[in-house]
Structure formats: C-alpha cells, structure tokens
Design a protein around this motif. Structure first.
Motif, PDB file in Angstrom:
ATOM      1  N   PRO A  41      17.465  14.393  -7.415  1.00  0.00           N
ATOM      2  CA  PRO A  41      19.011  15.105  -7.246  1.00  0.00           C
ATOM      3  C   PRO A  41      18.776  16.640  -6.858  1.00  0.00           C
ATOM      4  N   ASP A  42      19.750  17.205  -6.175  1.00  0.00           N
ATOM      5  CA  ASP A  42      19.491  18.671  -5.947  1.00  0.00           C
ATOM      6  C   ASP A  42      19.669  19.380  -7.285  1.00  0.00           C
ATOM      7  N   HIS A  43      19.146  20.471  -7.086  1.00  0.00           N
ATOM      8  CA  HIS A  43      18.924  21.302  -8.414  1.00  0.00           C
ATOM      9  C   HIS A  43      20.363  21.786  -9.017  1.00  0.00           C
ATOM     10  N   TRP A  44      21.564  21.869  -8.270  1.00  0.00           N
ATOM     11  CA  TRP A  44      22.871  22.136  -8.912  1.00  0.00           C
ATOM     12  C   TRP A  44      23.173  21.064  -9.945  1.00  0.00           C
ATOM     13  N   ILE A  45      22.676  19.805  -9.727  1.00  0.00           N
ATOM     14  CA  ILE A  45      22.972  18.725 -10.759  1.00  0.00           C
ATOM     15  C   ILE A  45      22.463  19.009 -12.083  1.00  0.00           C
ATOM     16  N   TYR A  46      21.119  19.573 -12.157  1.00  0.00           N
ATOM     17  CA  TYR A  46      20.436  19.709 -13.317  1.00  0.00           C
ATOM     18  C   TYR A  46      21.156  21.100 -14.016  1.00  0.00           C
ATOM     19  N   GLY A  47      21.896  22.388 -13.149  1.00  0.00           N
ATOM     20  CA  GLY A  47      22.563  23.021 -13.768  1.00  0.00           C
ATOM     21  C   GLY A  47      23.761  22.473 -14.548  1.00  0.00           C
ATOM     22  N   LEU A  48      24.635  21.478 -13.870  1.00  0.00           N
ATOM     23  CA  LEU A  48      25.764  20.918 -14.248  1.00  0.00           C
ATOM     24  C   LEU A  48      25.315  20.185 -15.753  1.00  0.00           C
ATOM     25  N   ILE A  49      24.295  19.379 -15.532  1.00  0.00           N
ATOM     26  CA  ILE A  49      24.071  18.852 -16.885  1.00  0.00           C
ATOM     27  C   ILE A  49      23.602  19.466 -17.779  1.00  0.00           C
ATOM     28  N   LEU A  50      23.046  20.745 -17.651  1.00  0.00           N
ATOM     29  CA  LEU A  50      22.620  21.496 -18.908  1.00  0.00           C
ATOM     30  C   LEU A  50      24.131  22.335 -19.496  1.00  0.00           C
ATOM     31  N   MET A  51      24.890  22.693 -18.546  1.00  0.00           N
ATOM     32  CA  MET A  51      26.163  23.146 -18.827  1.00  0.00           C
ATOM     33  C   MET A  51      26.870  22.295 -19.911  1.00  0.00           C
ATOM     34  N   THR A  59      25.867  22.725 -31.043  1.00  0.00           N
ATOM     35  CA  THR A  59      27.165  23.405 -31.866  1.00  0.00           C
ATOM     36  C   THR A  59      26.829  24.872 -32.366  1.00  0.00           C
ATOM     37  N   THR A  60      25.565  25.122 -32.134  1.00  0.00           N
ATOM     38  CA  THR A  60      25.463  26.524 -32.665  1.00  0.00           C
ATOM     39  C   THR A  60      25.207  27.464 -31.391  1.00  0.00           C
ATOM     40  N   SER A  61      24.565  28.462 -31.497  1.00  0.00           N
ATOM     41  CA  SER A  61      24.407  29.621 -30.453  1.00  0.00           C
ATOM     42  C   SER A  61      23.757  29.192 -29.518  1.00  0.00           C
ATOM     43  N   LEU A  62      22.834  28.299 -29.660  1.00  0.00           N
ATOM     44  CA  LEU A  62      21.850  27.816 -28.713  1.00  0.00           C
ATOM     45  C   LEU A  62      22.517  26.882 -27.827  1.00  0.00           C
ATOM     46  N   GLY A  63      23.615  26.227 -28.087  1.00  0.00           N
ATOM     47  CA  GLY A  63      24.357  25.740 -26.875  1.00  0.00           C
ATOM     48  C   GLY A  63      24.844  26.652 -25.989  1.00  0.00           C
ATOM     49  N   TRP A  64      25.340  27.666 -26.427  1.00  0.00           N
ATOM     50  CA  TRP A  64      26.067  28.666 -25.438  1.00  0.00           C
ATOM     51  C   TRP A  64      24.802  29.237 -24.531  1.00  0.00           C
ATOM     52  N   LEU A  65      23.523  29.207 -25.252  1.00  0.00           N
ATOM     53  CA  LEU A  65      22.425  29.975 -24.240  1.00  0.00           C
ATOM     54  C   LEU A  65      22.156  28.803 -23.282  1.00  0.00           C
ATOM     55  N   VAL A  66      21.911  27.510 -23.752  1.00  0.00           N
ATOM     56  CA  VAL A  66      21.805  26.289 -22.824  1.00  0.00           C
ATOM     57  C   VAL A  66      22.982  26.227 -21.672  1.00  0.00           C
ATOM     58  N   PHE A  67      24.204  26.393 -22.041  1.00  0.00           N
ATOM     59  CA  PHE A  67      25.417  26.508 -21.043  1.00  0.00           C
ATOM     60  C   PHE A  67      25.155  27.562 -20.150  1.00  0.00           C
ATOM     61  N   SER A  68      24.594  28.956 -20.670  1.00  0.00           N
ATOM     62  CA  SER A  68      24.535  29.986 -19.658  1.00  0.00           C
ATOM     63  C   SER A  68      23.482  29.712 -18.803  1.00  0.00           C
ATOM     64  N   PHE A  69      22.283  29.231 -19.244  1.00  0.00           N
ATOM     65  CA  PHE A  69      21.188  28.970 -18.293  1.00  0.00           C
ATOM     66  C   PHE A  69      21.658  28.028 -17.453  1.00  0.00           C
ATOM     67  N   GLY A  70      22.488  26.859 -17.749  1.00  0.00           N
ATOM     68  CA  GLY A  70      22.990  26.094 -16.534  1.00  0.00           C
ATOM     69  C   GLY A  70      23.673  26.453 -15.754  1.00  0.00           C
ATOM     70  N   LEU A  71      24.662  27.502 -16.336  1.00  0.00           N
ATOM     71  CA  LEU A  71      25.543  27.845 -15.362  1.00  0.00           C
ATOM     72  C   LEU A  71      24.821  28.809 -14.317  1.00  0.00           C
ATOM     73  N   GLY A  72      23.859  29.577 -14.746  1.00  0.00           N
ATOM     74  CA  GLY A  72      23.050  30.506 -13.772  1.00  0.00           C
ATOM     75  C   GLY A  72      22.564  29.549 -12.715  1.00  0.00           C
ATOM     76  N   HIS A  73      21.836  28.547 -13.092  1.00  0.00           N
ATOM     77  CA  HIS A  73      21.025  27.527 -12.253  1.00  0.00           C
ATOM     78  C   HIS A  73      21.857  26.863 -11.373  1.00  0.00           C
ATOM     79  N   PHE A  74      23.330  26.458 -11.710  1.00  0.00           N
ATOM     80  CA  PHE A  74      24.285  25.902 -11.055  1.00  0.00           C
ATOM     81  C   PHE A  74      24.854  26.996  -9.846  1.00  0.00           C
ATOM     82  N   ILE A  75      24.962  28.024 -10.317  1.00  0.00           N
ATOM     83  CA  ILE A  75      25.468  29.080  -9.494  1.00  0.00           C
ATOM     84  C   ILE A  75      24.195  29.344  -8.239  1.00  0.00           C
ATOM     85  N   SER A  76      22.941  29.420  -8.523  1.00  0.00           N
ATOM     86  CA  SER A  76      22.101  29.645  -7.597  1.00  0.00           C
ATOM     87  C   SER A  76      21.900  28.781  -6.527  1.00  0.00           C
TER      88      SER A  76
END
Length: 103
Positions: A41-51, A59-76
């Motif tokens: 799959p194209d790499h925006w899909i990996y970003g969406l999965i991470l989000m 449920t911790t702050s790690l979730g927000w960091l994974v979401f943020s990483f996925g969002l950056g990957h998605f936007i790229s």
C-alpha cells in the motif's frame, strides 16, 4: 509539564513527516520498479493506521505520540490520499524531487 508534552507531540509529527518524505522521494527510487512493489500500500495508509492505533489502542501519552507520528506521515503524502491512490508507483522524475512540501 504540558509544554513538554506539546513539544514531544510536535516533534513526533515532524519526525513522521520527514520519514514519510524521505520514503516517498528517496526510498522509492532506491527500490525501483520491481514487480512486488506494486502489492504494497501507499505510505499514507500506514500513517492512517498509526493514527487509528494511537487513538484507540494506547491510552497513555504514548498513544498521542503514535497518533502525531502517523499524522505527520499521513500529511507527507496527502496528494495521494486526495487522489485515493492505494498502491503502485507515483511516476516521479528523480530530477524534479522536492523534499519540503506536501505531496
């Protein structure tokens, strides 16, 4: 403490964006047009999965960091998302590659 969390959130998103751009611009040329490449799959899909994983699995702050990483990957690779391109080559010319933009 909240300020430090915001800085980590922004850094994780920036890191996701940089890794996404690097993969889109340099890794694709390194891999080339091999026959198995078209089945991934194209790499925006990996970003969406991470989000999604960041929001619903952690449920911790790690979730927000994974979401943020996925969002950056998605936007790229936002252009391929808008065109609903799911797999295959982008057909880019190596001489016209730009790193710091949303593609």
């Amino acid at each position: 403490m909240i300020t430090l969390g915001i800085i980590y959130f922004l850094l994780a998103g920036f890191l996701g964006y940089v890794i996404g751009r690097w993969g889109d611009n340099y890794l694709n040329f390194w891999i080339g047009n091999r026959s198995w490449y078209y089945y991934f799959p194209d790499h925006w899909i990996y970003g969406l999965i991470l989000m999604i994983v960041g929001l619903f699995v952690f449920t911790t702050s790690l979730g927000w960091l994974v979401f943020s990483f996925g969002l950056g990957h998605f936007i790229s690779d936002l252009k391929d998302f808008w065109n609903l391109k799911f797999y295959g080559s982008d057909g880019k010319d190596k001489s016209k590659v730009r790193f710091w933009h949303i593609d």
